[in-house]
Design a protein around this motif. Sequence first.
Motif, PDB file in Angstrom:
ATOM      1  N   TRP A  52      22.428  20.619 -45.685  1.00 30.36           N
ATOM      2  CA  TRP A  52      20.958  20.480 -46.241  1.00 30.36           C
ATOM      3  C   TRP A  52      20.254  21.350 -45.639  1.00 30.36           C
ATOM      4  CZ3 TRP A  52      19.785  19.404 -51.425  1.00 30.36           C
ATOM      5  CH2 TRP A  52      18.546  19.032 -51.593  1.00 30.36           C
ATOM      6  N   MET A  53      19.810  20.802 -44.425  1.00 31.56           N
ATOM      7  CA  MET A  53      18.685  21.736 -43.408  1.00 31.56           C
ATOM      8  C   MET A  53      18.918  23.043 -43.362  1.00 31.56           C
ATOM      9  SD  MET A  53      18.122  18.514 -40.920  1.00 31.56           S
ATOM     10  CE  MET A  53      16.547  19.240 -40.052  1.00 31.56           C
ATOM     11  N   GLU A  56      18.174  24.949 -46.638  1.00 40.34           N
ATOM     12  CA  GLU A  56      16.851  24.741 -47.075  1.00 40.34           C
ATOM     13  C   GLU A  56      15.833  25.488 -46.295  1.00 40.34           C
ATOM     14  OE1 GLU A  56      15.714  24.070 -50.027  1.00 40.34           O
ATOM     15  OE2 GLU A  56      17.745  23.221 -50.653  1.00 40.34           O
ATOM     16  N   ILE A  57      16.068  25.579 -44.979  1.00 42.11           N
ATOM     17  CA  ILE A  57      15.173  26.389 -43.807  1.00 42.11           C
ATOM     18  C   ILE A  57      15.055  27.842 -44.310  1.00 42.11           C
ATOM     19  CG2 ILE A  57      16.696  27.046 -42.150  1.00 42.11           C
ATOM     20  CD1 ILE A  57      13.241  25.254 -41.810  1.00 42.11           C
ATOM     21  N   TYR A  95       8.610  23.155 -48.168  1.00 43.52           N
ATOM     22  CA  TYR A  95       9.713  23.374 -47.571  1.00 43.52           C
ATOM     23  C   TYR A  95       9.767  22.942 -46.163  1.00 43.52           C
ATOM     24  CZ  TYR A  95      11.936  25.765 -51.290  1.00 43.52           C
ATOM     25  OH  TYR A  95      12.639  26.181 -52.419  1.00 43.52           O
ATOM     26  N   ALA A  99      13.161  20.849 -46.126  1.00 41.82           N
ATOM     27  CA  ALA A  99      13.920  21.161 -45.209  1.00 41.82           C
ATOM     28  C   ALA A  99      14.186  20.469 -43.773  1.00 41.82           C
ATOM     29  CB  ALA A  99      13.833  22.849 -44.697  1.00 41.82           C
ATOM     30  N   ASN A 124      18.072  30.477 -51.957  1.00 43.97           N
ATOM     31  CA  ASN A 124      16.934  30.379 -51.076  1.00 43.97           C
ATOM     32  C   ASN A 124      16.623  32.008 -50.614  1.00 43.97           C
ATOM     33  OD1 ASN A 124      16.051  27.586 -51.370  1.00 43.97           O
ATOM     34  ND2 ASN A 124      17.773  26.969 -49.897  1.00 43.97           N
TER      35      ASN A 124
END
Length: 327
Positions: A52-53, A56-57, A95, A99, A124
């Motif tokens: 996930w991190m 999302e980053i 974010y 993130a 993204n």
Amino acid sequence: MLEAKILYDSCRKWFTLVSLITCPVLFVINAPFGRFAQTGKSIFILDGKKSWMVMEIVSPLMFTFCFVTSPLSPARGYKPSLAQYILAGAYLAHYANRAVISPLRTPSRSTSHVIVPISGVLFNILNGSLMGTYLSSPPASAYLSHSRPSFYIGLVLWVLGFAGNIIHDEILLNIRRKAKSKADGKISKNRNTADGKMDPAKSTSEHYAIPYGLLYKYVSYPNYFCEWIEWAGFALAASPIPFSVLPSSATVTNAEFIRTLSSPPAISAFIRAPSSSFAPSLTPPWIFLLNELVLMLPRAYKGHQWYKQRFGESYPKDRKVVVPFVL
């Protein structure tokens, strides 16, 4: 700059169309993460928190790169206005929480199939690039150079949505914290047994319970609803409402775009049309909001059905899916 504009319009067009096409598919299949995560061991099953991190980053990184380089601006040494910096800060604040802060505060997160982070990274890259490119562009600069009530109304909506999203996510996090604390207590008690192990299925099943409080009284997914308010406010502050007041040269193409939404025979021809003629007034902030609506609504609906199936008569019958009193 011409190449950048062509790429920008192409991404704007296909980012919109692919999401609209994907929406009905998501009503049929479940994205394999969260409560719909697959079980078992496989090289395709990833750690939920780390994946996930990573995915999302990507969005704030791409946004920052495009906002700083400003590919649609012909001027060197371009300096954004205060309004542009405020909106950029709002995007990055969202974010930073999504993130980094929220995942690190999450006691546990279900596994994720590799297709989810791959799809998330692609989404993204497009969204972050489009948003950063638009917000640093001459049209955005010209629009935001005038003080409008919509800018301040949009910011208020953004703050309310952002706060509501965090607060309702916190309710879910507290459920996981209690489940983890309970599971840790059981593990501690079992340390003196023959194998000292718990059934993994039991520990993961306790991650889910019926959430209560605030907008959970009315809907199953108030965090989604608040996120929609957040990005509706952002779009209202950053850009004109699509298909409202348009230049005469854009009126025909936007009218054609609206008609194609309800005219299936025209869709194929419209898709083949040049990207530059694709709904000129539909800017990335509104495209992002549209994407949120069409991609999150199916998951909210499926999750609402999951709640009712799992908890049966215990689940509040009056709760809607995502919009209080409406849907």
